[in-house]
Enzyme design. Structure first.
Site, short mmCIF file in Angstrom:
data_model
loop_
_atom_site.label_atom_id
_atom_site.label_comp_id
_atom_site.label_asym_id
_atom_site.label_seq_id
_atom_site.Cartn_x
_atom_site.Cartn_y
_atom_site.Cartn_z
N HIS A 67 29.44 48.10 61.71
CA HIS A 67 30.24 48.94 60.84
C HIS A 67 31.43 49.49 61.62
O HIS A 67 31.51 49.38 62.85
CB HIS A 67 29.39 50.06 60.27
N GLU A 69 32.44 52.48 62.44
CA GLU A 69 32.19 53.50 63.46
C GLU A 69 31.72 52.87 64.77
O GLU A 69 32.16 53.27 65.85
CB GLU A 69 31.14 54.51 62.97
N TRP A 187 56.21 29.12 34.86
CA TRP A 187 55.71 30.40 35.33
C TRP A 187 56.56 31.50 34.73
O TRP A 187 57.80 31.45 34.80
CB TRP A 187 55.76 30.48 36.85
N ARG A 201 42.83 38.25 43.59
CA ARG A 201 41.68 37.34 43.61
C ARG A 201 40.90 37.49 44.91
O ARG A 201 39.66 37.54 44.91
CB ARG A 201 42.14 35.89 43.47
N THR A 213 40.81 28.87 28.09
CA THR A 213 41.75 28.79 29.21
C THR A 213 41.42 27.60 30.09
O THR A 213 42.32 26.90 30.57
CB THR A 213 41.70 30.09 30.04
N LEU A 221 41.05 28.53 39.93
CA LEU A 221 40.65 29.92 40.15
C LEU A 221 40.26 30.20 41.59
O LEU A 221 39.41 31.04 41.87
CB LEU A 221 39.50 30.32 39.20
N ARG A 224 44.70 31.18 46.93
CA ARG A 224 45.75 30.47 47.67
C ARG A 224 46.83 31.47 48.05
O ARG A 224 46.85 32.58 47.55
CB ARG A 224 46.34 29.33 46.81
N GLU A 273 40.99 37.28 34.17
CA GLU A 273 42.26 36.56 34.07
C GLU A 273 42.33 35.76 32.77
O GLU A 273 43.14 34.85 32.66
CB GLU A 273 42.46 35.63 35.27
N GLY A 275 42.76 34.77 28.65
CA GLY A 275 43.85 34.90 27.69
C GLY A 275 43.64 36.09 26.76
O GLY A 275 42.78 36.95 26.99
#
Length: 349
Positions: A67, A69, A187, A201, A213, A221, A224, A273, A275
């Protein structure tokens, strides 16, 4: 498992003159671990020596690693003696995959611990503070509390509800079109906005789209453009064989049961994500905890054939409810709005 490393020489000591500044440094360090710690929280820690020098910093390692700490104390070594530890989240006091952080803090002979946020995990929830105080360590809590709570919001939401934090992401024109009349949408936003969406993502443990979709766009999905793990891919309905989204979870039951299932899997944040129809389903079920809306600086014209949400419009302005814009960001001409819906406005969970 590689531990976190940070160049102490890169720290501007002149700026670290109070508790708030040191806690913000711990938050900066925590941010470097955002995409690699889940289902553990992304935590940052800073060790200040008794003479007032930063001698150690650390961030949560991937699951099974130290962790924040512990990493910070290891870097500080003997210089931690009677020093101050700044940590964004209350140190754990139970044995899980690693020993309790409170034990390491006590053994390092830290004199004071400054905490940004009490851990809502029922195994901690103030017990870490009590263990430190019982060992004679001075403990201060709530330093930069609202900022730390925002940084750890998905983690805290999961611990308090058992479900992942639901972030709905969508891109649109200024007049509310998410696609042209023929359905094409690549786009609407520019390259930098798309890269930022991939950051979302990478920060999410699961991503949800509808089968429509998948049939129309055949998305992979995956993550990148940025560093990070691919999220668990969830399709509402059945994905065609050969679709790039495979392997995926094909979900046939209710959205609430889906969130329960993802929460049980340790997912802290889920990115929606889908529609307009998928957005409508989450919206009408009041399951969206935050919106990430990317707006392109242009107009498509006419009534949207593909709106942000495919739902019945408000009959009167009295039915319109306001949320809260949490942050805006200019992304090379596009604008990202981070928005809390009305049911979350002003809330911390």
């Amino acid at each position: 498992m590689t531990e976190f490393s940070f160049d102490l020489g890169a720290i501007d000591a002149r700026a670290l003159n109070d508790d708030d500044a040191l806690m913000r440094l711990a938050m900066e360090v925590a941010g470097t671990a955002r995409t690699r710690t889940s289902p553990n929280p992304w935590v940052g820690a800073v060790v200040l020596s008794e003479s007032g020098q930063v001698v150690g910093v650390g961030a949560t390692a991937p699951v099974g690693g130290p962790h924040a700490e512990v990493s910070a104390l290891r870097q500080a070594g003997g210089a931690a003696n009677n020093g101050t530890l700044f940590v964004t989240l209350e140190p754990c006091c139970h044995t899980g995959r690693t020993p309790p952080c409170t034990k390491a803090i006590i053994e390092a002979n830290i004199g004071r611990v400054v905490i940004g946020m009490i851990d809502p995990d029922e195994r901690v929830a103030g017990n870490g503070v009590s263990a430190l105080q019982a060992a004679g360590i001075v403990v201060d809590t709530g330093i930069c509390g609202s900022e730390v709570s925002e940084q750890l919001l998905p983690y805290a939401h999961h611990r308090r509800t058992g479900r992942p934090f639901v972030l709905a992401k969508i891109a649109a024109t200024l007049d509310g079109h998410t696609a042209a009349g023929d359905g094409t949408s690549q786009w609407i936003t520019g390259e930098r906005a798309r890269h930022d969406a991939h950051r979302l993502r990478a920060e999410s443990d699961a991503i949800v789209v509808g089968a429509g979709t998948v049939r129309t766009d055949n998305p992979s999905l995956t993550v990148r453009h940025v560093d990070g793990r691919d999220p668990l891919r969830v399709v509402l309905g059945t994905a065609p064989s050969g679709a790039r989204v495979h392997p995926c979870v094909e979900w046939q039951s209710s959205l609430k049961e889906l969130l329960d299932d993802l929460g049980n899997r340790g997912c802290l944040q889920v990115l929606v994500e889908g529609g307009a129809t998928v957005m409508r389903s989450f919206y009408e079920a009041d399951l969206i905890d935050r919106w990430a809306v990317y707006l392109a600086p242009g107009f498509m014209g006419g009534s949207p054939a593909y709106p942000l949400i495919s739902t019945t419009p408000a009959a009167t302005i009295a039915d319109f409810t306001r949320g809260a814009i949490i942050r805006t960001q200019n992304l090379d001409g596009d604008v990202m709005l981070l928005v809390d819906p009305p049911h979350r406005k002003g809330a911390l969970t």
